[in-house]
Design an enzyme around this catalytic site. Structure first.
Site, mmCIF file in Angstrom:
data_model
loop_
_atom_site.group_PDB
_atom_site.id
_atom_site.type_symbol
_atom_site.label_atom_id
_atom_site.label_comp_id
_atom_site.label_asym_id
_atom_site.label_seq_id
_atom_site.Cartn_x
_atom_site.Cartn_y
_atom_site.Cartn_z
ATOM 1 N N CYS A 209 0.835 -1.203 0.000
ATOM 2 C CA CYS A 209 0.000 0.000 0.000
ATOM 3 C C CYS A 209 0.869 1.252 0.000
ATOM 4 O O CYS A 209 0.821 2.062 -0.925
ATOM 5 C CB CYS A 209 -0.926 -0.023 1.213
ATOM 6 S SG CYS A 209 -2.005 1.434 1.330
ATOM 7 N N CYS A 232 -5.207 14.046 24.170
ATOM 8 C CA CYS A 232 -5.704 14.766 25.338
ATOM 9 C C CYS A 232 -5.907 16.250 25.070
ATOM 10 O O CYS A 232 -6.796 16.877 25.663
ATOM 11 C CB CYS A 232 -4.761 14.555 26.531
ATOM 12 S SG CYS A 232 -3.064 15.070 26.232
ATOM 13 N N HIS A 259 0.334 16.598 29.588
ATOM 14 C CA HIS A 259 -1.091 16.331 29.729
ATOM 15 C C HIS A 259 -1.835 17.642 29.935
ATOM 16 O O HIS A 259 -1.257 18.639 30.371
ATOM 17 C CB HIS A 259 -1.343 15.386 30.906
ATOM 18 C CG HIS A 259 -2.683 14.712 30.866
ATOM 19 N ND1 HIS A 259 -3.201 14.156 29.719
ATOM 20 C CD2 HIS A 259 -3.611 14.520 31.832
ATOM 21 C CE1 HIS A 259 -4.373 13.632 29.979
ATOM 22 N NE2 HIS A 259 -4.650 13.842 31.251
ATOM 23 N N ASP A 276 -11.275 15.054 34.116
ATOM 24 C CA ASP A 276 -10.436 14.595 33.006
ATOM 25 C C ASP A 276 -11.303 13.763 32.071
ATOM 26 O O ASP A 276 -11.703 12.646 32.405
ATOM 27 C CB ASP A 276 -9.258 13.768 33.530
ATOM 28 C CG ASP A 276 -8.205 13.521 32.455
ATOM 29 O OD1 ASP A 276 -8.581 13.430 31.274
ATOM 30 O OD2 ASP A 276 -7.015 13.424 32.796
#
Length: 442
Positions: A209, A232, A259, A276
């Site tokens: 591919c 996140c 984060h 969260d």
């Protein structure tokens, strides 16, 4: 007439005796003041010297520096060098994120994407459960969470389970095979117009591919309503905007490591709640330290009303989970945060400013309380045997219930999920720092 004019001229003539008396009184008063000042100076110079310095001459030893009190009280200080100015520009750039969610048109589009009937029905049911639990405990008990808190909790469950998708390596669009990270690419004009500042490039793992997949990192919440995928950074961006759409006050929390997450203000609790969306975590601020074992240096929360350093909410044990804060001095960080607050609140009414100042004071007391409580808990874990006989009783430490709460019930915090996401913290196997820490997309 002549006698009258003579008397008038005599009255206007100054009396030499009166002038001499006035000068004499003035001179005596000056001498009195001078004598009083000299006596005060002599009394100060004759005061006893501090213990340990009586036998030293003025040039034998320097005075004490009091270095431990140098930063008490902490006075905000503007940035001084290029490194501090760069950090200031980063903070101001990140503070613009919550302001984008104040667009009424964007919030209307967000409400169309939310199943409001489902969300409010779940919130009403959960709210009634909390009220029943409070009533069962006795009169005067307050429910654990209010109705608006239950709305955000229901929104959190729907967002994680039904709406948004986590993407590490996007599958090949031709053969749907897994892809391998290939590098970065410049955003195309269309991608740049949709707020993509960087594009990740992936190559199909099947040699026959050989297709390449582009994964733009969008910063526009409106675009994320259509794509509904990301990591996140995209999760926190879109979810925070949806919370704003249902009427909650939100914060966007930036972490200096790898984060980002959300904070929602609870009117019922009168404090900011950790949320969260990636973890479906509600009010578990110790998740990242006690739960994941991560070490954290900075956590700064940005809202439409300003900015706040909330590191003490997420890092309770500085010695174990805290990283050294070396980007700027603490006085410079206070200055930058105060500057962002002043800019965001410049056009507010006095009543709103007063209300926000009250919230800031309550939050500062909360952060101090959390920090002091954490220190007290660490002290309470010490057994007398550990002090008298080191090595004995080391395994008899008391369990911390908050640490157990941080680790329990975490579906996405399982080892495999953390490894796939690269959220295990620095130095943990499987950790991937895919983006520089200063960039909003994560």
């Amino acid at each position: 007439m002549a006698d009258r004019n003579t008397l008038r001229r005599g009255a206007e003539t100054p009396n030499p005796m009166t002038d001499e008396v006035a000068k004499d009184l003035t001179e005596r008063w000056r001498q009195k003041l001078s004598t009083t000042r000299m006596n005060e100076l002599q009394s100060r110079s004759s005061s006893p010297a501090p213990r340990g310095f009586a036998s030293q001459t003025p040039h034998s030893a320097p005075p004490p520096s009091y270095s431990s009190l140098r930063n008490i009280p902490l006075v905000p200080m503007p940035p001084q060098d290029h490194k501090q100015l760069r950090f200031k520009n980063l903070m101001h750039s990140l503070s613009n994120m919550p302001c984008r969610w104040e667009n009424p048109g964007l919030l209307d589009e967000a409400l169309k994407a939310i199943p409001l009937e489902q969300i409010y029905n779940e919130a009403e049911e959960e709210s009634q459960i909390f009220k029943a639990e409070a009533e069962s405990l006795g009169t005067g008990k307050k429910p654990a969470w209010g109705y608006q808190d239950c709305v955000v909790r229901a929104l959190l469950r729907w967002f994680k389970r039904s709406f948004f998708t986590w993407v590490n390596n996007p599958p090949c669009s031709q053969c749907y095979s897994p892809t391998i990270a290939y590098g970065m690419a410049a955003p195309l004009p269309d991608e740049r117009a949709r707020s993509a500042t960087q594009v990740e490039l992936y190559k199909c793992s099947v040699e026959e591919c050989g297709c390449y997949e582009r994964f733009p990192r969008y910063n526009d919440a409106f675009v994320l309503l259509q794509t509904r995928k990301g990591r996140c950074g995209e999760w926190a961006n879109c979810f925070s905007m949806l919370c704003r759409a249902v009427g909650s006050r939100v914060r966007w929390v930036w972490n200096s490591e790898d984060h980002v997450w959300t904070e929602v203000y609870s009117v019922h609790r009168k404090r900011w709640i950790h949320v969260d969306s990636c973890e479906e975590a509600w009010d578990r601020p110790r998740l990242y330290t006690e739960g994941w074992g991560k070490k954290i240096a900075y956590c700064v929360a940005f809202s439409a009303d300003g900015a706040t350093d909330v590191t003490r909410r997420y890092v309770r044990n500085i010695l174990k989970y805290g990283l050294e804060r070396t980007r700027v001095p603490e006085a410079v960080l206070h200055y930058i945060i105060a500057e962002i607050r002043a800019n965001r609140r410049a056009n507010m009414s006095k009543q709103d400013k007063f209300r926000l100042q009250g919230e800031d004071m309550r939050e500062e007391r909360e952060l101090r309380y959390n920090y002091i409580t954490a220190i007290a808990q660490e002290i309470c874990k010490i057994n007398p045997e550990d002090i008298l006989k080191p090595g004995n009783g080391a395994g008899n430490r008391r369990a911390d219930p908050d640490a157990q709460k941080a680790a329990e019930g975490r579906q996405s915090g399982e080892a495999e999920w953390i490894r796939r996401r690269g959220e295990g913290g620095r130095g943990t196997p499987g950790h991937q720092n895919e983006n520089p820490p200063d960039l909003p997309p994560r």
